[in-house]
Write a protein that holds these residues in place. Structure first.
Motif, mmCIF file in Angstrom:
data_model
loop_
_atom_site.group_PDB
_atom_site.id
_atom_site.type_symbol
_atom_site.label_atom_id
_atom_site.label_comp_id
_atom_site.label_asym_id
_atom_site.label_seq_id
_atom_site.Cartn_x
_atom_site.Cartn_y
_atom_site.Cartn_z
ATOM 1 N N ASN A 1 -11.211 -25.106 48.460
ATOM 2 C CA ASN A 1 -11.375 -25.350 49.897
ATOM 3 C C ASN A 1 -12.259 -26.588 50.045
ATOM 4 O O ASN A 1 -12.735 -27.141 49.047
ATOM 5 N N PHE A 2 -12.484 -27.005 51.299
ATOM 6 C CA PHE A 2 -13.188 -28.261 51.489
ATOM 7 C C PHE A 2 -14.633 -28.220 50.978
ATOM 8 O O PHE A 2 -15.112 -29.192 50.386
ATOM 9 N N ALA A 3 -15.299 -27.076 51.185
ATOM 10 C CA ALA A 3 -16.704 -26.979 50.744
ATOM 11 C C ALA A 3 -16.794 -27.150 49.223
ATOM 12 O O ALA A 3 -17.652 -27.870 48.713
ATOM 13 N N GLU A 4 -15.857 -26.512 48.508
ATOM 14 C CA GLU A 4 -15.849 -26.643 47.037
ATOM 15 C C GLU A 4 -15.476 -28.060 46.617
ATOM 16 O O GLU A 4 -16.014 -28.593 45.647
ATOM 17 N N LEU A 5 -14.564 -28.674 47.382
ATOM 18 C CA LEU A 5 -14.168 -30.056 47.063
ATOM 19 C C LEU A 5 -15.370 -30.986 47.203
ATOM 20 O O LEU A 5 -15.599 -31.856 46.363
ATOM 21 N N ARG A 6 -16.127 -30.778 48.255
ATOM 22 C CA ARG A 6 -17.284 -31.637 48.519
ATOM 23 C C ARG A 6 -18.275 -31.560 47.347
ATOM 24 O O ARG A 6 -18.801 -32.577 46.906
ATOM 25 N N LYS A 7 -18.480 -30.348 46.835
ATOM 26 C CA LYS A 7 -19.399 -30.181 45.684
ATOM 27 C C LYS A 7 -18.829 -30.892 44.464
ATOM 28 O O LYS A 7 -19.540 -31.564 43.723
ATOM 29 N N TRP A 8 -17.517 -30.731 44.268
ATOM 30 C CA TRP A 8 -16.860 -31.368 43.113
ATOM 31 C C TRP A 8 -16.975 -32.893 43.216
ATOM 32 O O TRP A 8 -17.255 -33.580 42.233
ATOM 33 N N ILE A 9 -16.797 -33.406 44.441
ATOM 34 C CA ILE A 9 -16.903 -34.866 44.645
ATOM 35 C C ILE A 9 -18.316 -35.338 44.297
ATOM 36 O O ILE A 9 -18.495 -36.321 43.572
ATOM 37 N N LYS B 1 2.134 -26.656 44.921
ATOM 38 C CA LYS B 1 2.145 -27.716 43.889
ATOM 39 C C LYS B 1 0.978 -28.685 44.043
ATOM 40 O O LYS B 1 0.650 -29.410 43.112
ATOM 41 N N VAL B 2 0.421 -28.726 45.261
ATOM 42 C CA VAL B 2 -0.806 -29.508 45.469
ATOM 43 C C VAL B 2 -1.781 -28.623 46.242
ATOM 44 O O VAL B 2 -1.368 -27.649 46.885
ATOM 45 N N LYS B 3 -3.061 -28.952 46.176
ATOM 46 C CA LYS B 3 -4.046 -28.211 46.954
ATOM 47 C C LYS B 3 -4.310 -28.957 48.260
ATOM 48 O O LYS B 3 -4.394 -30.177 48.261
ATOM 49 N N ALA B 4 -4.450 -28.205 49.358
ATOM 50 C CA ALA B 4 -4.718 -28.836 50.655
ATOM 51 C C ALA B 4 -6.158 -28.590 51.044
ATOM 52 O O ALA B 4 -6.648 -27.456 50.938
ATOM 53 N N PHE B 5 -6.848 -29.647 51.486
ATOM 54 C CA PHE B 5 -8.274 -29.515 51.803
ATOM 55 C C PHE B 5 -8.592 -29.750 53.279
ATOM 56 O O PHE B 5 -9.727 -29.542 53.696
ATOM 57 N N GLY B 6 -7.627 -30.199 54.060
ATOM 58 C CA GLY B 6 -7.921 -30.364 55.478
ATOM 59 C C GLY B 6 -6.877 -31.190 56.210
ATOM 60 O O GLY B 6 -6.149 -31.979 55.605
#
Ligand code: ASP
Length: 322
Positions: free
Chosen positions: A132-140, A211-216
């Protein structure tokens, strides 16, 4: 006297040619690779235009340099209505990005009318360790300096959205340009790149099939299509004010006769009322234009406003191409 007669004959021939228009296939230049979102709308619309104009419509993909190569080709084409351009928001963003744009967006084209508006989505490779977006932000934040962001070149919608995204999270990423988001999607599916912003018309299916992850979603409101209804907006996920939708329109080279422009505008207006076309667009989150921007004059006014809207943000990012 002789000169007067031959001028009159030439004029009569030109008038007759315009009256018969179109009496041979029309080429619609798509300034991105086949299979991407701009190509998809051109092929769907081309089908309906073919019926309206009673003439074949050929789609020619001229990808590269964020859509500016295809646009330049049409700007320099013979202004007879047999070569037209179908382009997106890149018409308005490229003037701020290219120091030597080989055409003038506002004076080298006849504006034929707008087609649709399409939201975008931020998507990532399926192997990203974020759901999700919160996890993506941490990964970034944990991977600064190592993140690849695909786009369709400087001036593409994916470039604009990616630029705004990098500004919003205050992290610079390595951008990887393609001739369109169709080949970029292939690499995202293969895991060669990490992230991409692209139109819902190109991402919905891949999101739905996992097939892809959606974040927003990049627009202000959530969408109500089956694939995207549960996807939060980037704004509600914390990127306050993030709002970018892209739009498509059609153009002819400057100097195309008015009778030809009127025929193309009439055909476009009729095509945009086609129930099948509308259904296909809406199912993928796009909205077909029904307002005043169906006229060439309002279309041009809108593009000018978009140039003024995006130019400062793009210039502030300091990205230029020659
Ligand atoms: N619409 C895409 C973009 O600008 C390009 C494409 O249609 O392939 O990113």
């Amino acid at each position: 006297m002789k000169l007067l007669i031959s001028t009159a004959l030439l004029l009569a021939a030109a008038t007759a040619a315009q009256a018969q228009y179109p009496d041979k296939p029309i080429t619609v230049v798509v300034p991105f690779a086949a299979g991407g979102p701009t190509d998809k709308v051109a092929r769907d619309l081309g089908e309906v235009l073919r019926k309206q104009l009673n003439q074949s419509v050929i789609i020619e993909n001229v990808g590269g340099a964020g859509g500016t190569l295809g646009a330049a080709k049409v700007a320099k084409a013979t202004p007879d209505g047999y070569t037209v351009l179908l382009h997106h928001i890149g018409m308005a963003t490229s003037p701020a990005l290219y120091r030597k744009l080989p055409y003038d967006t506002l004076t080298d084209f006849e504006y034929l009318g707008m087609i649709n508006e399409v939201p975008m989505t931020l998507i990532g490779r399926s192997t990203l360790p974020a759901n999700n977006f919160a996890e993506l932000r941490k990964w970034i934040d944990a991977n600064k300096g190592k993140i690849n962001l695909a786009n369709a070149g400087l001036g593409a919608a994916s470039h604009l959205c990616g630029l705004l995204f990098q500004q919003a999270v205050a992290v610079d990423m390595t951008t990887v340009p393609y001739k369109g988001t169709a080949p970029a999607m292939t690499d995202l599916l293969g895991g060669q790149v990490d992230l991409m912003c692209d139109q819902t018309t190109n991402t919905s299916q891949q999101i739905e099939s996992g097939k892809v992850k959606a974040f927003g979603v990049t627009t202000g409101k959530r969408l109500n299509t089956p694939a995207l209804a549960k996807l939060p907006t980037l704004d509600e996920s914390g990127l306050k004010g993030f709002n970018v939708a892209i739009w498509h329109g059609m153009y002819a080279p400057k100097g195309t006769p008015k009778t030809v422009i009127d025929k193309l505008n009439t055909a476009l207006r009729a095509a945009l009322k086609d129930p099948e076309f509308i259904k296909r667009e809406e199912a993928l989150g796009a909205v077909v234009i029904t307002d005043a921007r169906l006229s060439g004059a309002e279309h041009k006014r809108f593009v000018e406003a978009e140039i003024n809207k995006w130019g400062p943000a793009i210039k502030a990012a300091g990205q230029y191409a020659d």
